[in-house]
Design a protein around this motif. Structure first.
Motif, PDB file in Angstrom:
ATOM      1  N   TYR A  29       0.828  -1.201   0.111  1.00  0.00           N
ATOM      2  CA  TYR A  29      -0.138  -0.127  -0.004  1.00  0.00           C
ATOM      3  C   TYR A  29       0.795   1.264   0.106  1.00  0.00           C
ATOM      4  CZ  TYR A  29      -3.828  -3.047   1.254  1.00  0.00           C
ATOM      5  OH  TYR A  29      -4.641  -4.057   1.267  1.00  0.00           O
ATOM      6  N   LYS A  30       2.104   1.078  -0.388  1.00  0.00           N
ATOM      7  CA  LYS A  30       3.134   2.336  -0.205  1.00  0.00           C
ATOM      8  C   LYS A  30       3.769   2.797  -1.509  1.00  0.00           C
ATOM      9  CE  LYS A  30       2.470   3.036   4.553  1.00  0.00           C
ATOM     10  NZ  LYS A  30       1.942   4.197   4.914  1.00  0.00           N
ATOM     11  N   ILE A  31       4.362   1.576  -1.994  1.00  0.00           N
ATOM     12  CA  ILE A  31       4.792   2.052  -3.433  1.00  0.00           C
ATOM     13  C   ILE A  31       4.331   1.726  -4.586  1.00  0.00           C
ATOM     14  CG2 ILE A  31       7.217   1.279  -4.591  1.00  0.00           C
ATOM     15  CD1 ILE A  31       8.409   0.532  -1.895  1.00  0.00           C
ATOM     16  N   ASN A  32       3.789   2.629  -5.459  1.00  0.00           N
ATOM     17  CA  ASN A  32       3.098   2.157  -6.644  1.00  0.00           C
ATOM     18  C   ASN A  32       4.059   2.005  -7.876  1.00  0.00           C
ATOM     19  OD1 ASN A  32       0.371   3.172  -5.836  1.00  0.00           O
ATOM     20  ND2 ASN A  32       1.429   5.120  -5.170  1.00  0.00           N
ATOM     21  N   LEU A  33       3.659   1.051  -8.503  1.00  0.00           N
ATOM     22  CA  LEU A  33       4.792   0.735  -9.816  1.00  0.00           C
ATOM     23  C   LEU A  33       3.526   0.781 -11.211  1.00  0.00           C
ATOM     24  CD1 LEU A  33       6.331  -2.285  -8.173  1.00  0.00           C
ATOM     25  CD2 LEU A  33       7.372  -0.300  -8.343  1.00  0.00           C
ATOM     26  N   ILE A  34       4.335   1.207 -12.186  1.00  0.00           N
ATOM     27  CA  ILE A  34       3.605   1.118 -13.419  1.00  0.00           C
ATOM     28  C   ILE A  34       4.606   0.718 -14.463  1.00  0.00           C
ATOM     29  CG2 ILE A  34       4.004   3.602 -14.012  1.00  0.00           C
ATOM     30  CD1 ILE A  34       1.102   3.441 -15.183  1.00  0.00           C
ATOM     31  N   ASP A  35       4.221  -0.127 -15.353  1.00  0.00           N
ATOM     32  CA  ASP A  35       4.916  -0.549 -16.689  1.00  0.00           C
ATOM     33  C   ASP A  35       5.254   0.781 -17.592  1.00  0.00           C
ATOM     34  OD1 ASP A  35       5.451  -2.488 -19.039  1.00  0.00           O
ATOM     35  OD2 ASP A  35       3.766  -1.270 -19.609  1.00  0.00           O
ATOM     36  N   PRO A  36       6.332   0.887 -18.041  1.00  0.00           N
ATOM     37  CA  PRO A  36       6.668   2.061 -19.034  1.00  0.00           C
ATOM     38  C   PRO A  36       5.815   2.257 -20.042  1.00  0.00           C
ATOM     39  CG  PRO A  36       8.602   0.856 -18.314  1.00  0.00           C
ATOM     40  CD  PRO A  36       7.396  -0.006 -17.775  1.00  0.00           C
ATOM     41  N   PHE A  37       5.287   1.140 -20.741  1.00  0.00           N
ATOM     42  CA  PHE A  37       4.436   1.306 -22.074  1.00  0.00           C
ATOM     43  C   PHE A  37       3.275   1.900 -21.331  1.00  0.00           C
ATOM     44  CE2 PHE A  37       1.393   0.064 -25.457  1.00  0.00           C
ATOM     45  CZ  PHE A  37       1.978   1.006 -26.210  1.00  0.00           C
ATOM     46  N   ALA A  38       2.377   1.242 -20.310  1.00  0.00           N
ATOM     47  CA  ALA A  38       1.271   1.630 -19.842  1.00  0.00           C
ATOM     48  C   ALA A  38       1.254   3.118 -19.346  1.00  0.00           C
ATOM     49  CB  ALA A  38       0.838   0.898 -18.568  1.00  0.00           C
ATOM     50  N   PHE A  39       2.228   3.526 -18.809  1.00  0.00           N
ATOM     51  CA  PHE A  39       2.678   4.963 -18.235  1.00  0.00           C
ATOM     52  C   PHE A  39       2.503   5.752 -19.733  1.00  0.00           C
ATOM     53  CE2 PHE A  39       5.538   8.570 -18.323  1.00  0.00           C
ATOM     54  CZ  PHE A  39       5.025   9.210 -17.169  1.00  0.00           C
ATOM     55  N   LEU A  40       3.271   5.533 -20.743  1.00  0.00           N
ATOM     56  CA  LEU A  40       3.316   6.262 -21.715  1.00  0.00           C
ATOM     57  C   LEU A  40       1.908   6.421 -22.393  1.00  0.00           C
ATOM     58  CD1 LEU A  40       4.947   7.862 -24.200  1.00  0.00           C
ATOM     59  CD2 LEU A  40       5.162   5.502 -25.114  1.00  0.00           C
ATOM     60  N   GLU A  41       1.282   5.317 -22.627  1.00  0.00           N
ATOM     61  CA  GLU A  41      -0.079   5.175 -23.198  1.00  0.00           C
ATOM     62  C   GLU A  41      -1.060   5.767 -22.401  1.00  0.00           C
ATOM     63  OE1 GLU A  41      -2.565   1.639 -25.486  1.00  0.00           O
ATOM     64  OE2 GLU A  41      -1.718   1.097 -23.755  1.00  0.00           O
ATOM     65  N   VAL A  42      -1.116   5.668 -21.097  1.00  0.00           N
ATOM     66  CA  VAL A  42      -2.143   6.171 -20.355  1.00  0.00           C
ATOM     67  C   VAL A  42      -1.876   8.000 -20.344  1.00  0.00           C
ATOM     68  CG1 VAL A  42      -2.900   6.718 -17.876  1.00  0.00           C
ATOM     69  CG2 VAL A  42      -2.551   4.384 -18.822  1.00  0.00           C
ATOM     70  N   SER A  43      -0.428   8.199 -20.190  1.00  0.00           N
ATOM     71  CA  SER A  43      -0.297   9.830 -20.227  1.00  0.00           C
ATOM     72  C   SER A  43      -0.833  10.453 -21.458  1.00  0.00           C
ATOM     73  CB  SER A  43       1.190   9.927 -20.133  1.00  0.00           C
ATOM     74  OG  SER A  43       1.482   9.336 -18.678  1.00  0.00           O
ATOM     75  N   ILE A  44      -0.499   9.670 -22.672  1.00  0.00           N
ATOM     76  CA  ILE A  44      -1.095  10.209 -24.005  1.00  0.00           C
ATOM     77  C   ILE A  44      -2.518  10.172 -23.914  1.00  0.00           C
ATOM     78  CG2 ILE A  44      -1.159   9.895 -26.567  1.00  0.00           C
ATOM     79  CD1 ILE A  44       1.767   8.959 -26.148  1.00  0.00           C
ATOM     80  N   ALA A  45      -3.209   9.222 -23.469  1.00  0.00           N
ATOM     81  CA  ALA A  45      -4.672   9.186 -23.530  1.00  0.00           C
ATOM     82  C   ALA A  45      -5.329  10.131 -22.656  1.00  0.00           C
ATOM     83  CB  ALA A  45      -5.199   7.773 -23.185  1.00  0.00           C
ATOM     84  N   THR A  46      -4.739  10.328 -21.540  1.00  0.00           N
ATOM     85  CA  THR A  46      -5.200  11.502 -20.441  1.00  0.00           C
ATOM     86  C   THR A  46      -4.832  12.824 -20.962  1.00  0.00           C
ATOM     87  OG1 THR A  46      -3.591  10.894 -18.786  1.00  0.00           O
ATOM     88  CG2 THR A  46      -5.700   9.504 -18.850  1.00  0.00           C
ATOM     89  N   ARG A  47      -3.923  13.046 -21.621  1.00  0.00           N
ATOM     90  CA  ARG A  47      -3.146  13.986 -21.928  1.00  0.00           C
ATOM     91  C   ARG A  47      -2.692  14.952 -20.606  1.00  0.00           C
ATOM     92  NH1 ARG A  47      -5.497  12.464 -25.892  1.00  0.00           N
ATOM     93  NH2 ARG A  47      -6.087  13.744 -27.927  1.00  0.00           N
TER      94      ARG A  47
END
Length: 276
Positions: A29-47
């Motif tokens: 419940y402390k350290i968040n992790l996200i896959d690099p491609f997911a980060f890229l795709e989500v960031s672009i999708a949400t602007r």
């Protein structure tokens, strides 16, 4: 691989060490992790790029700066699943592939392998939805199916349509793997492609030594189901006294080449997976 998967599975039984999936998760419940491609795709999708999203990416980047694309060979459960399918599929018999290049392969092949990555990014930009991460990702579908299955077993609420969709996607991928062994990993998976970029700068790399013992049988090439150009790598290493970079985008550091070499040379391998 199975140990990490087990830790994820424990969340469905109330022991929440790792919550989420291999695409996005939280440790204790402390350290968040996200896959690099997911980060890229989500960031672009949400602007947008939130602080939480950015902080979730940093630990993963650090891990892959050390281990490169080892995720695909040691963490991704589909590597294990695909190995089992490979034992059953008549299409998995490989012949020696004398591939040119140092990671990117020839120019045409290299470009084709990145087209799908670009396509998903463009789609995220146009329709504002991370299509791969949300719907196509093998790991997303695997963990979504496990979550739904857990709900079924515990007689809890679950989305039947999501469960059926995820199971269908996994079945399609398994069928594709049966007829086209490792084609998904080598040519289509955008997650693996992004991880492969880290191979160029990660601490771990392939190394060729004991050149006098190498019989140039290239069994290592035959055993490499990712199509890494080991034949060319070995010949160049011999010519340049080992001063050749073993940094291949498609290498997942599974160790199959090392084991094959050890078997041929009776316990001593000319190929090593070593720190920089």
């Amino acid at each position: 691989m199975l140990f990490i998967l087990l830790i994820f599975i424990l969340q469905f039984f109330g022991l929440k060490i790792l919550v989420g999936s291999l695409t996005s998760s939280v440790i204790f419940y402390k350290i968040n992790l996200i896959d690099p491609f997911a980060f890229l795709e989500v960031s672009i999708a949400t602007r947008s790029v939130t602080v939480i999203l950015l902080l979730s990416l940093i630990p993963v980047i650090v891990i892959y700066l050390v281990f490169g694309r080892a995720f695909c060979g040691w963490v991704c459960p589909f590597d294990f699943i695909f190995k089992l399918i490979g034992k059953l599929s008549p299409h998995s018999k490989r012949e020696t592939r004398l591939i040119r290049g140092n990671g990117f392969g020839n120019v045409k092949s290299g470009i084709n392998k990145w087209l799908l990555v670009v396509a998903f990014i463009v789609l995220a930009l146009i329709i504002k939805v991370p299509i791969f991460t949300r719907y196509i990702s093998h790991n997303t579908n695997l963990f979504r199916a496990m979550s739904s299955l857990s709900g079924i077993i515990k007689s809890m609420s679950y989305a039947l349509d999501e469960f059926l969709f995820s199971i269908s996607m996994i079945i399609l991928l398994v069928a594709f793997e049966y007829f086209f062994p490792r084609k998904w990993c080598r040519s289509f998976c955008p997650v693996g492609k992004i991880y492969g970029l880290f191979n160029k700068i990660s601490l771990i790399k392939l190394k060729f030594e004991n050149s006098e013992m190498c019989k140039e049988c290239f069994v290592c090439q035959i055993k490499c189901y990712m199509g890494v150009p080991l034949h060319e790598f070995i010949l160049k290493s011999k010519e340049r006294n080992g001063k050749v970079s073993g940094r291949f985008i498609d290498c997942i550091y599974c160790g199959e080449c090392v084991l094959a070499c050890e078997k041929i040379q009776e316990g001593v391998s000319s190929i090593k997976i070593s720190l920089k």
